[in-house]
Scaffold this motif. Structure first.
Motif, PDB file in Angstrom:
ATOM      1  N   PRO A   1       2.292  74.821  15.907  1.00  0.00           N
ATOM      2  CA  PRO A   1       2.530  76.320  15.287  1.00  0.00           C
ATOM      3  C   PRO A   1       1.410  76.640  14.474  1.00  0.00           C
ATOM      4  N   LEU A   2       0.834  77.607  14.243  1.00  0.00           N
ATOM      5  CA  LEU A   2      -0.122  78.069  13.143  1.00  0.00           C
ATOM      6  C   LEU A   2       0.433  79.629  12.653  1.00  0.00           C
ATOM      7  N   ALA A   3       0.353  79.710  11.349  1.00  0.00           N
ATOM      8  CA  ALA A   3       0.823  80.887  10.804  1.00  0.00           C
ATOM      9  C   ALA A   3       2.109  81.065  10.974  1.00  0.00           C
ATOM     10  N   PHE A   4       2.520  82.518  11.464  1.00  0.00           N
ATOM     11  CA  PHE A   4       3.867  82.905  11.666  1.00  0.00           C
ATOM     12  C   PHE A   4       4.109  82.339  13.123  1.00  0.00           C
ATOM     13  N   ALA A   5       4.848  81.328  13.259  1.00  0.00           N
ATOM     14  CA  ALA A   5       5.217  80.612  14.582  1.00  0.00           C
ATOM     15  C   ALA A   5       6.315  79.844  14.411  1.00  0.00           C
ATOM     16  N   ASN A   6       7.136  79.889  15.457  1.00  0.00           N
ATOM     17  CA  ASN A   6       8.475  79.190  15.457  1.00  0.00           C
ATOM     18  C   ASN A   6       8.094  77.772  16.012  1.00  0.00           C
ATOM     19  N   ALA A   7       9.187  76.814  15.717  1.00  0.00           N
ATOM     20  CA  ALA A   7       9.236  75.548  16.102  1.00  0.00           C
ATOM     21  C   ALA A   7       9.724  75.355  17.723  1.00  0.00           C
ATOM     22  N   VAL A   8       8.706  75.290  18.422  1.00  0.00           N
ATOM     23  CA  VAL A   8       8.983  75.298  19.952  1.00  0.00           C
ATOM     24  C   VAL A   8       8.630  73.990  20.612  1.00  0.00           C
ATOM     25  N   ASN A   9       9.291  73.307  21.679  1.00  0.00           N
ATOM     26  CA  ASN A   9       8.841  72.286  22.205  1.00  0.00           C
ATOM     27  C   ASN A   9       7.404  72.403  22.725  1.00  0.00           C
ATOM     28  N   LYS A  10       6.563  71.257  22.817  1.00  0.00           N
ATOM     29  CA  LYS A  10       5.268  71.297  23.325  1.00  0.00           C
ATOM     30  C   LYS A  10       5.410  71.064  25.039  1.00  0.00           C
ATOM     31  N   GLY A  11       4.647  71.799  25.714  1.00  0.00           N
ATOM     32  CA  GLY A  11       4.958  71.997  27.251  1.00  0.00           C
ATOM     33  C   GLY A  11       3.826  72.205  27.967  1.00  0.00           C
ATOM     34  N   SER A  12       3.937  72.731  29.264  1.00  0.00           N
ATOM     35  CA  SER A  12       2.672  72.694  29.851  1.00  0.00           C
ATOM     36  C   SER A  12       2.138  74.277  29.998  1.00  0.00           C
ATOM     37  N   THR A  13       2.606  75.174  29.200  1.00  0.00           N
ATOM     38  CA  THR A  13       2.263  76.441  29.427  1.00  0.00           C
ATOM     39  C   THR A  13       1.151  77.046  28.544  1.00  0.00           C
ATOM     40  N   GLY A  14       0.129  77.688  28.939  1.00  0.00           N
ATOM     41  CA  GLY A  14      -1.005  78.267  28.134  1.00  0.00           C
ATOM     42  C   GLY A  14      -0.612  79.848  27.926  1.00  0.00           C
ATOM     43  N   VAL A  15      -0.711  80.375  26.838  1.00  0.00           N
ATOM     44  CA  VAL A  15      -0.573  81.616  26.721  1.00  0.00           C
ATOM     45  C   VAL A  15      -1.713  82.164  25.919  1.00  0.00           C
ATOM     46  N   ILE A  16      -2.095  83.410  26.339  1.00  0.00           N
ATOM     47  CA  ILE A  16      -3.108  84.318  25.730  1.00  0.00           C
ATOM     48  C   ILE A  16      -2.247  85.554  25.190  1.00  0.00           C
ATOM     49  N   ALA A  17      -2.248  85.795  23.985  1.00  0.00           N
ATOM     50  CA  ALA A  17      -1.597  86.885  23.366  1.00  0.00           C
ATOM     51  C   ALA A  17      -2.402  87.680  22.381  1.00  0.00           C
ATOM     52  N   ALA A  18      -2.117  89.004  22.667  1.00  0.00           N
ATOM     53  CA  ALA A  18      -2.848  90.062  21.680  1.00  0.00           C
ATOM     54  C   ALA A  18      -2.138  90.059  20.448  1.00  0.00           C
ATOM     55  N   SER A  19      -0.990  89.616  20.146  1.00  0.00           N
ATOM     56  CA  SER A  19      -0.023  90.062  19.183  1.00  0.00           C
ATOM     57  C   SER A  19       0.759  88.899  18.917  1.00  0.00           C
ATOM     58  N   GLY A  20       1.302  88.941  17.797  1.00  0.00           N
ATOM     59  CA  GLY A  20       1.952  87.967  16.905  1.00  0.00           C
ATOM     60  C   GLY A  20       3.393  87.710  17.524  1.00  0.00           C
ATOM     61  N   THR A  21       4.087  88.886  17.357  1.00  0.00           N
ATOM     62  CA  THR A  21       5.572  88.645  17.841  1.00  0.00           C
ATOM     63  C   THR A  21       5.884  88.484  19.191  1.00  0.00           C
ATOM     64  N   GLY A  22       4.711  89.068  20.108  1.00  0.00           N
ATOM     65  CA  GLY A  22       5.285  89.075  21.180  1.00  0.00           C
ATOM     66  C   GLY A  22       5.087  87.427  21.783  1.00  0.00           C
ATOM     67  N   LEU A  23       3.913  86.690  21.460  1.00  0.00           N
ATOM     68  CA  LEU A  23       3.692  85.232  21.754  1.00  0.00           C
ATOM     69  C   LEU A  23       5.115  84.575  20.906  1.00  0.00           C
ATOM     70  N   GLN A  24       5.404  84.894  19.935  1.00  0.00           N
ATOM     71  CA  GLN A  24       6.775  84.353  19.315  1.00  0.00           C
ATOM     72  C   GLN A  24       7.831  84.392  19.983  1.00  0.00           C
ATOM     73  N   GLU A  25       8.358  85.794  20.358  1.00  0.00           N
ATOM     74  CA  GLU A  25       9.513  85.823  21.216  1.00  0.00           C
ATOM     75  C   GLU A  25       9.310  85.161  22.506  1.00  0.00           C
ATOM     76  N   PHE A  26       8.134  85.228  23.243  1.00  0.00           N
ATOM     77  CA  PHE A  26       7.959  84.465  24.507  1.00  0.00           C
ATOM     78  C   PHE A  26       8.217  82.880  24.337  1.00  0.00           C
ATOM     79  N   SER A  27       7.594  82.454  23.363  1.00  0.00           N
ATOM     80  CA  SER A  27       7.656  80.857  23.287  1.00  0.00           C
ATOM     81  C   SER A  27       8.990  80.676  22.794  1.00  0.00           C
ATOM     82  N   VAL A  28       9.862  81.400  22.245  1.00  0.00           N
ATOM     83  CA  VAL A  28      11.273  81.078  21.647  1.00  0.00           C
ATOM     84  C   VAL A  28      11.979  81.167  22.812  1.00  0.00           C
ATOM     85  N   LEU A  29      11.751  82.147  23.549  1.00  0.00           N
ATOM     86  CA  LEU A  29      12.541  82.206  25.109  1.00  0.00           C
ATOM     87  C   LEU A  29      12.188  81.177  25.890  1.00  0.00           C
ATOM     88  N   LEU A  30      11.007  80.630  26.077  1.00  0.00           N
ATOM     89  CA  LEU A  30      10.609  79.613  26.980  1.00  0.00           C
ATOM     90  C   LEU A  30      11.287  78.453  26.431  1.00  0.00           C
TER      91      LEU A  30
END
Lengths: 501, 328, 474
Positions: free
Chosen positions: A182-211
């Protein structure tokens, strides 16, 4: 025959922890019978006198002086201990100056870290472009956390990076995951097999947290910045990111999270995604499924995107299950709003979460006024959603994710407003975020009068985050806050509560 | 050229010190904080009078000792610095460029320290939350606090003779303080025994343990409107020269009613809002929450300084027990 | 490091800005370091624009290429101390009523006390006036021409006064064939370079002219010159930085010369000359300066180059020259040195920074080589011996490269930072650090301390502006 030595350091301060540590270190040296470091207050001098470890030098000490008293078996031992103390105090008096030399420029730092492959830039925006350019000169990929980088500068940087086979994330890229880190504002989430492209910060955070909570994990989360998909930039970083994720064998599916791209850019992006050879899920706020080409799965909320991603991924334990969503209708019917109150106030620290709520409430027929919309905030509107991370709230202040106290007065005001039926909140945890955002919310709520509005919140965080998701959640619930599992759920619940019954 | 940083929030005393055009030097530098000293000194503000107790020494005569002139200090720190009367929380990234003796000045809400510039224009003022009317310590909360302090006694890194001697002197001094307070009550506001001489300035560490205890006592007594407060303030201000400048500055702040935020929180938890203690006896769920609140406030305090927070809580406990013995 | 390397290897980060991001990464065991970043020193948009222009696109390539050429000339130089001769013989047009001085051009009325004092002494020495009072009147009369040493292939420490009858040491750059000159170091205390001008000062100068100079010349001719590159390399490993510490190099030169000098001269004269060198730890400074001038002169006037070719102070102004701007001086008021004072003296007594000796920093020695001379770090008040390395590392951030032949053992034999790039000075906000002696502000008292001083940023800003204008025009 023991030997006593006193040394007085005039006007010398050490913090208590350092004093204790040093006194322990000295006592442990061979030959030392007693070693004491104390400030020379009359009380302390009396104790030392009684203990017979004060000599004429120590007697001279005043309340602002440090007395070092050492009793040892012989002179050599006292001298050695004193030398040790002086060395340690020198290190401390310089307050870290004796520590390693830190370079003043990127170039200087790169010379001693030749293996570095990423520069994380969080200077004021006016300088971020210059630093990013020198990073590209040095062959470094760039993540620009800073905002306020001029558009033409962004274009120039991204074009240059493309030619150099480098990646530019941002500007205004608040969050990223690279190889699970995780870089900058990011949550501690498990490493997995998903690659995300995100325009925004909290969108990516919420998605990774829920995943993460669903049992999945993130391989890469590439933040491209809010303007990358506009036609002026043309999605340069997004296109690079698609190539990178497509070529990474460990990435099994690709997720795109963004606002609607520019028209010309949309075609290029979706064509490339459709042809990338991996399953693609898109969560593009404000774009319906019909506007996205076949072959790309489309979701309306970050929660749906996370659930779909998890169901599709090969290692999902039970692809049929996972609908643990509580019955919101039931929940809503059990809740009562203060009599006569009708309005909704949403106070957001995460910009994308605010946008998501705006769309969900809109779909439910509650048209909200918000500072994230083009029309701007109408402070007389019945339903209001405020993004407190927007410039008008953050000029000269830390972002509300770092210092949520910005929200407190607005929250107090809403709590005591007789017209407010529901208050909608988000709490963002993770690296970089405030250490205890729940406490700020709770402190604002305790002052509430009876017959207060309902407070609905979601917590974007995981059990691995420094703030601990469960603890934050429990603190909110103890204060009477209704905590939903996701932001979209929270928004949906608000819609149900406010629905005419 | 230099570091520019914003002041996020600052205690009232610190802000008053910085806001008026002023100059001074860097007084002390620590790992994550540093203290600024203002040129010139301050006569302590007279204590807020709660009753008709004029400021008098134990002999009944106005104090003959010259009022000491404590230094004007405030503490500059980074984002994690606790809120407190002397504390200035800033957005500074690092303070390694500050050295003791550096000059500083403040003009137009801009504090310059070497190559650091602190902008005060957007600073929030921190003040302790206003006192509750008629708050008194709640017996169960006091018991909880006592239990907490018993379990969490700080362990010295080395067990040596001096530690034991300090403890002994502290225990004696605290006993004497208790007696002093008790006599105050017995004699109707005229303590007949000497205020403990070896309480202030007693103990190792930056702020001696004895001072920390007194800080706790002062704040708790004010919160619970205990009548001996004014006399205690007078005794403490008379003795500020028997401890270090930094500790004296904290004591002086406590005399005027403010300490670090978690200490106020704890005192708030230990007291009841309305004095209706029955409410807690009959409301188990509320009670268990009270338990959690005290537990968490006390834990937060314990992590403040090496043992300063712990000793301040001892002071709160002392005041609470005294108040229970001598209710209004 | 391509983008795919980033994804496959995972991030290894350099952070610029918020320290907490780097701390968070380190707490997770990720390799991350941070830059001690500060906003640029200047807020002048024109200067920032000029630095940016010079650092990007085709112009940057042109400048980089010119700088490569500049550095190749610097590093291929082969300076040799070959001769000592009278200034009048060496410098064309140096005759009656002409005086050379340190630093950029300056008028008599603008000169500081020590500079004026030294000039009066030189006038008496040359016999243009009978006494110091007459000399002062003559100096202010307009009948004396003042010119910088730098305009005549020469350099001089502190006041740097050179007149026709003074013996100058000659360093030849064998690679390019050019010569450079510097006077013989007079020793410590009451000396002309600190503004001294009484009889003892003048007597010593006469002795240098009549005895020391010819003797040195004979000896140098007999040993066929002394190669200086090697002396510097060895001196660096022996704790010299060639500005405030020259004890090792002075000894090395003495060793090269002693036997020959004894052979070529009368025993008494040789004994006197060797004693003079042995009694003056700073004897080599003037040789190092002439060497610096010999190395940098061929680097002047390379179109587009942003490398500094000279830094010099006249006690009033600090001046620099930049290769791509030819012989133009960029000046700014000189700063006061920060340092340590000899007992009995304080900052109140100090004269502003002075002398051509900054030529040694220009070639990567002095303050740039502080790491080689930890003893000097304490002496000049630059902090602890352990801080010395930080000075050198910092200077590497504003220079083009490191000199592979002049290495510093304590830095694992990293070379001294060489080739000051005005673009880097301006964009990083790091001014060159100079080790310097501090002169008393009254003439004739001499050295009262030693310290470090920063080259004023304004010189580099002006140079950036001028260079970008030149490049835009071409």
């Amino acid at each position: 025959m023991s030997v006593l030595l006193n040394e007085v350091r005039k006007g010398f301060y050490l913090d208590s922890v350092a004093l204790m540590r040093l006194s322990a270190e000295l006592s442990a040296l061979s030959g030392i019978e007693e070693a004491v470091l104390m400030i020379g207050t009359p009380s302390n001098l009396q104790i030392m006198r009684d203990a017979d470890i004060l000599d004429s030098a120590g007697e001279e000490a005043g309340p602002n002086d440090l007395v070092i008293a050492i009793r040892a078996d012989r002179k050599a031992s006292t001298n050695r201990a004193l030398a040790h103390a002086e060395k340690a105090m020198k290190g401390n008096s310089a307050a870290g100056k004796a520590t390693e030399h830190r370079a003043r420029t990127l170039r200087g730092s790169h010379a001693s870290n030749p293996d570095a492959n990423l520069t994380l830039i969080s200077t004021p925006g006016e300088y971020a472009g210059i630093e990013a350019n020198s990073a590209l000169d040095l062959g470094l990929n760039v993540m620009i956390f800073s905002d306020n980088v001029p558009l033409e500068r962004e274009l120039e940087l991204k074009q240059r990076a493309r030619d150099l086979d480098l990646l530019v994330m941002g500007p205004d890229c608040g969050t990223a995951y690279i190889n699970g880190v995780p870089l900058a504002f990011a949550n501690a989430v498990n490493k997995g097999s998903t690659g995300v492209i995100a325009a925004s910060g909290t969108g990516l955070q919420e998605f990774s947290v829920l995943l993460h909570r669903a049992g999945g994990g993130i391989k890469h989360g590439i933040g491209v910045g809010g303007r990358d998909l506009s036609d002026s930039i043309g999605g340069i970083s997004t296109l690079s990111a698609i190539d990178l994720l497509a070529n990474d064998d460990e990435v099994e599916q690709i997720v795109l999270i963004s606002k609607p791209p520019g028209e010309a850019t949309a075609k290029a992006i979706f064509d490339k995604l459709a042809a990338c050879g991996k399953p693609v899920i898109a969560c593009v706020f404000g774009l319906s499924a019909s506007q996205i080409p076949d072959g790309i799965s489309c979701t309306q909320t970050l929660r749906e995107a996370a659930e779909l991603t998890h169901r599709q991924s090969a290692n999902a334990a039970d692809p049929t299950e996972t609908n643990t969503t509580p019955d919101l209708h039931n929940l809503a019917s059990e809740l009562t709003i203060p009599t006569g109150a009708q309005s909704l106030v949403g106070l957001y620290t995460g910009g994308t979460l605010c946008t998501e709520a705006l769309l969900i409430l809109g779909r439910a027929g509650l048209s909200c006024s918000s500072n994230t919309s083009k029309e701007g905030l109408d402070s007389t509107a019945q339903y209001q959603l405020i993004d407190l991370g927007a410039d008008e709230y953050t000029v000269g202040r830390p972002h509300p994710m770092i210092e949520p106290a910005v929200r407190t007065p607005l929250l107090q005001q809403a709590v005591n407003d007789k017209n407010v039926a529901v208050i909608l909140l988000d709490l963002v945890l993770g690296f970089g975020a405030h250490e205890d955002p729940a406490a700020e919310v709770v402190s604002a709520l305790t002052a509430a009068e009876a017959n207060k509005p309902l407070v609905v919140a979601s917590v974007c965080g995981t059990d691995k985050d420094p703030q601990d998701y469960q603890r934050q959640r429990a603190a909110l619930e103890a204060a009477g806050v209704i905590v939903c599992n996701s932001n979209s759920e929270a928004a949906e619940l608000c819609a149900l509560i406010l629905e005419p019954r | 050229m230099g570091h520019k940083a914003q002041v996020i929030i600052a205690g009232k005393i610190a802000l008053d010190l910085l806001c008026t055009p002023s100059t001074g030097i860097v007084h002390a530098v620590f790992q994550r904080t540093f203290y600024l000293r203002k040129t010139g000194t301050l006569t302590p503000a007279p204590p807020i009078t709660t009753g008709n107790n004029a400021r008098q020494s134990f002999t009944g005569q106005p104090s003959a000792r010259a009022v000491s002139q404590p230094a004007l200090l405030c503490c500059i720190g980074q984002a994690e610095l606790e809120r407190g009367p002397l504390n200035v929380r800033t957005t500074l990234n690092d303070i390694t460029h500050v050295t003791v003796g550096d000059e500083w000045s403040c003009d137009q809400q801009l504090v310059s320290i070497g190559n650091i510039e602190l902008d005060l224009s957007r600073a929030k003022i921190w003040l302790p939350t206003p006192l509750q009317q008629s708050a008194v310590p709640d017996p169960q909360s006091v018991a909880l606090l006592a239990r907490f302090l018993e379990i969490n006694t700080p362990q010295p890194q080395v067990q040596h003779r001096i530690n034991e001697m300090i403890n002994e002197q502290l225990i004696n001094a605290v006993k004497q303080l208790q007696q002093w307070l008790d006599h105050y009550q017995n004699q109707g506001g005229q303590p007949a025994i000497h205020f403990p001489d070896h309480l202030l300035g007693c103990g190792d560490g930056l702020t001696p343990a004895g001072d920390d205890i007194v800080v706790g006592v002062l704040l708790a007594m004010r919160a619970w409107k205990m009548p001996a407060l004014d006399l205690l303030v007078a005794e403490v201000t008379d003795r500020l020269d028997t401890t270090s400048d930094i500790s004296a500055a904290h004591l002086l702040a406590a005399c005027s009613g403010s300490g670090i935020a978690p200490l106020h929180q704890l005192i708030d938890c230990v007291g009841t809002r309305d004095g209706n203690q029955l409410e807690y006896k009959f409301n188990n769920s509320r009670h268990s929450r009270k338990h959690e609140q005290i537990q968490s406030a006390a834990t937060a305090l314990c992590s403040y300084g090496h043992s300063s927070g712990y000793h301040a809580m001892q002071g709160v406990l002392l005041a609470a027990r005294h108040q229970q013995l001598w209710p209004l | 490091m391509s983008a795919s390397d980033l994804l496959s290897r995972g991030p290894e980060v350099i952070g610029i800005g918020l320290q907490r991001f780097v701390d968070d990464l380190q707490s997770q065991g990720i390799t991350a370091s941070s830059v001690d970043w500060r906003p640029p020193a200047t807020r002048d948009p024109a200067v920032l624009q000029a630095a940016a222009t010079l650092s990007s696109g085709a112009i940057a390539e042109l400048v980089n290429k010119a700088n490569e050429e500049a550095l190749s000339r610097m590093l291929s130089a082969d300076p040799v101390l070959v001769n000592v001769n009278l200034a009048a013989e060496l410098i064309e047009g140096l005759g009656e009523h002409k005086i050379l001085h340190a630093g950029p051009p300056i008028e008599w009325t603008d000169m500081c006390g020590p500079m004026q004092g030294a000039i009066c002494g030189a006038i008496v020495l040359e016999g243009w006036a009978k006494n110091l009072d007459d000399a002062r009147a003559l100096a202010g009369s307009g009948k004396i021409t003042f010119e910088p040493n730098h305009h005549h292939s020469a350099v001089g420490p502190m006041t740097g006064i050179v007149t026709q009858s003074m013996p100058l040491m000659v360093v030849e750059n064998k690679t390019f064939g050019n010569l450079a000159y510097c006077a013989i170091n007079e020793g410590l205390g009451k000396v002309m370079r600190f503004g001294g001008n009484d009889d003892s000062v003048l007597d010593r100068l006469r002795w240098l002219e009549s005895t020391m100079g010819p003797l040195l010349a004979d000896s140098l001719l007999a040993v066929d010159g002394i190669g200086l590159k090697n002396i510097i390399a060895r001196g660096l490993s022996m704790g010299d930085e060639m500005h405030q510490r020259n004890v090792a190099c002075t000894s090395l030169v003495l060793r090269e010369l002693a036997a020959t000098m004894a052979r070529v001269s009368e025993p008494d004269a040789a004994s006197e000359a060797l004693e003079f060198i042995a009694g003056n730890d700073q004897f080599f400074l003037n040789i190092a300066m002439a060497m610096g001038k010999a190395i940098m002169d061929p680097v002047r006037d390379i179109g587009g180059s942003s490398i500094v070719t000279a830094m010099a102070r006249n006690g009033t102004e600090f001046g620099i020259r930049v290769s791509g701007c030819g012989d133009q001086w960029f000046t700014a008021p000189v700063e006061m040195p920060r340092g340590l004072y000899f007992p009995g003296y304080s900052e109140k007594d100090a004269n502003p920074d002075m002398g051509d000796s900054t030529i040694v920093e220009t070639i990567g020695l002095g303050g740039f080589a502080m790491a080689a001379a930890p003893a000097v770090a304490g002496f000049v008040g630059a902090g602890n011996a352990s801080d010395a390395a930080a000075y050198t590392s910092r200077m590497a951030e504003i220079t083009h490269t490191r000199n592979p032949e002049w290495t510093i053992p304590a830095l694992d034999f990293a070379g001294v930072p060489s080739g000051i790039d005005v673009r880097k000075v301006v964009s990083s906000g790091i001014p060159p650090t100079i080790n310097t002696g501090i002169a008393h502000r009254e003439p004739g008292i001499g050295q009262v301390g030693a310290g470090v001083v920063n080259a004023p940023m304004a010189c580099f800003e002006q140079a950036c502006l001028a260079l970008s204008e030149r490049l835009a025009a071409s």
